[in-house]
Design a protein around this motif. Structure first.
Motif, PDB file in Angstrom:
ATOM      1  N   ASP A   1      23.093   0.675  18.637  1.00  0.00           N
ATOM      2  CA  ASP A   1      22.350  -0.410  19.290  1.00  0.00           C
ATOM      3  C   ASP A   1      22.067  -0.133  20.776  1.00  0.00           C
ATOM      4  O   ASP A   1      21.535  -0.975  21.477  1.00  0.00           O
ATOM      5  N   TRP A   2      22.415   1.083  21.249  1.00  0.00           N
ATOM      6  CA  TRP A   2      21.998   1.502  22.589  1.00  0.00           C
ATOM      7  C   TRP A   2      20.627   2.208  22.539  1.00  0.00           C
ATOM      8  O   TRP A   2      20.062   2.542  23.571  1.00  0.00           O
ATOM      9  N   ILE A   3      20.181   2.526  21.344  1.00  0.00           N
ATOM     10  CA  ILE A   3      18.993   3.384  21.194  1.00  0.00           C
ATOM     11  C   ILE A   3      17.735   2.523  21.083  1.00  0.00           C
ATOM     12  O   ILE A   3      17.695   1.560  20.306  1.00  0.00           O
TER      13      ILE A   3
ATOM     14  N   SER B   1      30.101   9.091  34.371  1.00  0.00           N
ATOM     15  CA  SER B   1      31.226   8.181  34.101  1.00  0.00           C
ATOM     16  C   SER B   1      31.248   6.980  35.049  1.00  0.00           C
ATOM     17  O   SER B   1      31.904   5.993  34.762  1.00  0.00           O
ATOM     18  N   ARG B   2      30.535   7.054  36.174  1.00  0.00           N
ATOM     19  CA  ARG B   2      30.532   5.924  37.111  1.00  0.00           C
ATOM     20  C   ARG B   2      29.296   5.043  36.944  1.00  0.00           C
ATOM     21  O   ARG B   2      29.108   4.092  37.688  1.00  0.00           O
ATOM     22  N   THR B   3      28.433   5.399  36.006  1.00  0.00           N
ATOM     23  CA  THR B   3      27.198   4.626  35.812  1.00  0.00           C
ATOM     24  C   THR B   3      27.540   3.211  35.345  1.00  0.00           C
ATOM     25  O   THR B   3      28.378   3.028  34.460  1.00  0.00           O
ATOM     26  N   LYS B   4      26.862   2.215  35.941  1.00  0.00           N
ATOM     27  CA  LYS B   4      27.108   0.825  35.530  1.00  0.00           C
ATOM     28  C   LYS B   4      26.167   0.461  34.390  1.00  0.00           C
ATOM     29  O   LYS B   4      24.996   0.811  34.423  1.00  0.00           O
ATOM     30  N   ASP B   5      26.664  -0.265  33.429  1.00  0.00           N
ATOM     31  CA  ASP B   5      25.907  -0.731  32.258  1.00  0.00           C
ATOM     32  C   ASP B   5      25.099   0.391  31.595  1.00  0.00           C
ATOM     33  O   ASP B   5      23.875   0.333  31.491  1.00  0.00           O
ATOM     34  N   LEU B   6      25.844   1.393  31.157  1.00  0.00           N
ATOM     35  CA  LEU B   6      25.207   2.539  30.491  1.00  0.00           C
ATOM     36  C   LEU B   6      24.374   2.134  29.263  1.00  0.00           C
ATOM     37  O   LEU B   6      23.245   2.624  29.106  1.00  0.00           O
ATOM     38  N   PRO B   7      24.868   1.222  28.405  1.00  0.00           N
ATOM     39  CA  PRO B   7      24.041   0.856  27.241  1.00  0.00           C
ATOM     40  C   PRO B   7      22.649   0.366  27.646  1.00  0.00           C
ATOM     41  O   PRO B   7      21.653   0.742  27.016  1.00  0.00           O
ATOM     42  N   ALA B   8      22.573  -0.445  28.716  1.00  0.00           N
ATOM     43  CA  ALA B   8      21.261  -0.983  29.121  1.00  0.00           C
ATOM     44  C   ALA B   8      20.343   0.146  29.598  1.00  0.00           C
ATOM     45  O   ALA B   8      19.128   0.127  29.335  1.00  0.00           O
ATOM     46  N   ILE B   9      20.926   1.139  30.264  1.00  0.00           N
ATOM     47  CA  ILE B   9      20.102   2.270  30.750  1.00  0.00           C
ATOM     48  C   ILE B   9      19.621   3.114  29.581  1.00  0.00           C
ATOM     49  O   ILE B   9      18.455   3.488  29.504  1.00  0.00           O
ATOM     50  N   VAL B  10      20.517   3.392  28.645  1.00  0.00           N
ATOM     51  CA  VAL B  10      20.129   4.210  27.486  1.00  0.00           C
ATOM     52  C   VAL B  10      19.037   3.491  26.673  1.00  0.00           C
ATOM     53  O   VAL B  10      18.114   4.136  26.158  1.00  0.00           O
ATOM     54  N   ARG B  11      19.095   2.160  26.636  1.00  0.00           N
ATOM     55  CA  ARG B  11      18.083   1.401  25.859  1.00  0.00           C
ATOM     56  C   ARG B  11      16.672   1.566  26.418  1.00  0.00           C
ATOM     57  O   ARG B  11      15.699   1.231  25.748  1.00  0.00           O
ATOM     58  N   THR B  12      16.546   2.048  27.664  1.00  0.00           N
ATOM     59  CA  THR B  12      15.202   2.237  28.242  1.00  0.00           C
ATOM     60  C   THR B  12      14.658   3.642  27.969  1.00  0.00           C
ATOM     61  O   THR B  12      13.558   3.973  28.397  1.00  0.00           O
ATOM     62  N   ALA B  13      15.438   4.478  27.283  1.00  0.00           N
ATOM     63  CA  ALA B  13      15.082   5.902  27.167  1.00  0.00           C
ATOM     64  C   ALA B  13      14.157   6.190  25.990  1.00  0.00           C
ATOM     65  O   ALA B  13      14.408   5.749  24.870  1.00  0.00           O
ATOM     66  N   ASP B  14      13.092   6.979  26.278  1.00  0.00           N
ATOM     67  CA  ASP B  14      12.303   7.562  25.180  1.00  0.00           C
ATOM     68  C   ASP B  14      13.031   8.778  24.623  1.00  0.00           C
ATOM     69  O   ASP B  14      12.868   9.131  23.454  1.00  0.00           O
ATOM     70  N   ILE B  15      13.783   9.454  25.520  1.00  0.00           N
ATOM     71  CA  ILE B  15      14.578  10.622  25.116  1.00  0.00           C
ATOM     72  C   ILE B  15      16.005  10.392  25.601  1.00  0.00           C
ATOM     73  O   ILE B  15      16.212  10.080  26.778  1.00  0.00           O
ATOM     74  N   VAL B  16      16.965  10.523  24.698  1.00  0.00           N
ATOM     75  CA  VAL B  16      18.374  10.420  25.095  1.00  0.00           C
ATOM     76  C   VAL B  16      19.007  11.794  24.915  1.00  0.00           C
ATOM     77  O   VAL B  16      18.913  12.392  23.831  1.00  0.00           O
ATOM     78  N   ILE B  17      19.630  12.307  25.975  1.00  0.00           N
ATOM     79  CA  ILE B  17      20.418  13.536  25.860  1.00  0.00           C
ATOM     80  C   ILE B  17      21.873  13.132  26.047  1.00  0.00           C
ATOM     81  O   ILE B  17      22.251  12.608  27.104  1.00  0.00           O
TER      82      ILE B  17
ATOM     83  N   LEU C   1       5.933  16.092  26.523  1.00  0.00           N
ATOM     84  CA  LEU C   1       7.027  15.244  27.026  1.00  0.00           C
ATOM     85  C   LEU C   1       6.608  14.466  28.273  1.00  0.00           C
ATOM     86  O   LEU C   1       7.372  13.643  28.788  1.00  0.00           O
ATOM     87  N   SER C   2       5.401  14.745  28.742  1.00  0.00           N
ATOM     88  CA  SER C   2       4.948  14.221  30.030  1.00  0.00           C
ATOM     89  C   SER C   2       5.006  12.689  30.079  1.00  0.00           C
ATOM     90  O   SER C   2       4.526  12.008  29.174  1.00  0.00           O
ATOM     91  N   GLY C   3       5.616  12.174  31.139  1.00  0.00           N
ATOM     92  CA  GLY C   3       5.652  10.728  31.368  1.00  0.00           C
ATOM     93  C   GLY C   3       6.736   9.991  30.607  1.00  0.00           C
ATOM     94  O   GLY C   3       6.946   8.799  30.842  1.00  0.00           O
ATOM     95  N   LEU C   4       7.427  10.694  29.714  1.00  0.00           N
ATOM     96  CA  LEU C   4       8.477  10.006  28.950  1.00  0.00           C
ATOM     97  C   LEU C   4       9.720   9.800  29.822  1.00  0.00           C
ATOM     98  O   LEU C   4       9.988  10.589  30.733  1.00  0.00           O
ATOM     99  N   HIS C   5      10.445   8.727  29.536  1.00  0.00           N
ATOM    100  CA  HIS C   5      11.678   8.457  30.273  1.00  0.00           C
ATOM    101  C   HIS C   5      12.853   9.101  29.544  1.00  0.00           C
ATOM    102  O   HIS C   5      13.148   8.737  28.405  1.00  0.00           O
ATOM    103  N   ALA C   6      13.487  10.075  30.208  1.00  0.00           N
ATOM    104  CA  ALA C   6      14.646  10.749  29.608  1.00  0.00           C
ATOM    105  C   ALA C   6      15.907  10.285  30.311  1.00  0.00           C
ATOM    106  O   ALA C   6      15.973  10.300  31.537  1.00  0.00           O
ATOM    107  N   VAL C   7      16.889   9.866  29.535  1.00  0.00           N
ATOM    108  CA  VAL C   7      18.199   9.533  30.102  1.00  0.00           C
ATOM    109  C   VAL C   7      19.175  10.628  29.666  1.00  0.00           C
ATOM    110  O   VAL C   7      19.374  10.857  28.466  1.00  0.00           O
TER     111      VAL C   7
END
Ligand code: NDP
Length: 300
Positions: A219-221, A191-207, A157-163
């Motif tokens: 389309d967020w993935i 719940s206060r995160t701004k533009d969550l879809p854009a942040i999730v789109r940068t994730a190698d791992i989404v939890i 998992l090293s170096g991967l971006h996890a959101v």
């Protein structure tokens, strides 16, 4: 792309059979039978089903199981006295008080009364601190289950971006700690995160640990990302008959599965891992209490 389905049900079966092997060795080589006590106060039907499953699976892997079903009217003092008794009982290596508890009982007081050495749910401040600084001990069950599935899917998992979407003490925060330990770059969203879809789109791992049915859309993935859906949302399903329900995750599964590299289904993904990890934690605490090194395939 059609995602690989991460089969938590069959992974949990394999994990339980490894746990049974470790239990057998603890018994044969050291005379130790790991023991798990589960305490339930009141009559919450969901909790009762869950506690019954825990007790059944504890026995199936060869452990000692104790179940305490206390009436709704039980006082805080009575629960504290039971926890003190279990803390002192050498045949018990794990104590779990099923939440929620009735309103006359402060869950924080109960959790803080559990001996951290027997805290198989990793709820006490001492366990949370150990997790944060990487000391050996139990790791919260659902986060541990997510990590095991991720390691099995991705190997490194090293170096991967996890959101991590969701920052609860139960799920989001401990998962973020574990992913940091794996050398992921971790972003925590809430719940206060701004533009969550854009942040999730940068994730190698989404939890996804939000508790909102299908909030995370396909389309967020990012194409090829690994998606771990912790959410369990019970939805009315009149098409299945009157009063029937079905489970949905926090991710729009049908959409996301077209884009992700791998994804957990709901049900059958993270859910089955949680009880299996509770049993794994009981083997870990039974080992540590007896001065033994816990099996490395059961911990984070
Ligand atoms: P909590 O309600 O404690 O936490 C939910 C988190 O989601 C909070 O941090 C909240 O943010 C965040 N959130 C809520 N709405 C939004 C939004 N619109 N956008 C972004 N973030 C949002 O839930 P849990 O962590 O206990 O559980 C999460 C889910 O996981 C639930 O569906 C639960 O049933 C499931 N679960 C599954 C388990 C399993 O075994 N598979 C075990 C435990 C839980 P904020 O902090 O800002 O309020």
């Amino acid at each position: 792309m059609t995602a690989r389905i991460i089969d938590g049900k069959s992974f949990a079966e394999g994990l339980r059979s490894r746990i049974a092997g470790h239990v057998e060795r603890l018994k044969a080589d050291h005379g130790i039978t790991p023991g798990l006590a589960v305490v339930i106060v009141g009559h919450d039907p969901g909790s009762q089903v869950y506690v019954a499953q825990k007790a059944k699976q504890t026995v199936e892997v060869g452990m000692h199981s104790e179940k305490y079903e206390l009436p709704e009217s039980t006082s805080e003092l009575e629960v504290l006295q039971l926890v003190a008794k279990l803390n002192a009982d050498p045949s018990i290596h794990g104590i779990l008080v099923q939440l929620p508890v009735p309103p006359q009982i402060d869950p924080k007081k109960i959790i803080e009364a559990i001996d951290p050495a027997k805290d198989v749910d990793c709820f006490t401040p001492a366990s949370v601190g150990k997790l944060a600084i990487g000391l050996p001990g139990p790791v919260s069950c659902t986060p541990l289950g997510c990590l095991m599935l991720l390691r099995d899917t991705l190997k490194d998992l090293s170096g991967l971006h996890a959101v991590v979407v969701g920052r609860s003490n139960l799920v989001g925060k401990p998962i973020a700690q574990l992913l940091l330990r794996e050398n992921c770059t971790v972003t925590m969203a809430h719940s206060r995160t701004k533009d969550l879809p854009a942040i999730v789109r940068t994730a190698d791992i989404v939890i996804a640990a939000v508790g909102r049915p299908e909030m995370i859309r396909g389309d967020w993935i990012k194409p090829g990302a690994t998606v771990i859906d912790v959410g369990i949302n019970r939805i009315d399903a009149p098409e299945r008959g009157q009063g029937r329900t079905r489970l949905l995750g926090d991710v729009a599964y049908a959409e996301a599965a077209q884009i992700a590299g791998a994804i957990t289904p709901v049900p059958g993904g993270v859910g089955p891992m949680t009880i299996a990890c509770l049993l794994a934690n009981t083997v870990t605490t039974a080992s540590l209490i007896n001065g033994l090194v816990p099996p490395s395939d059961l911990t984070a």
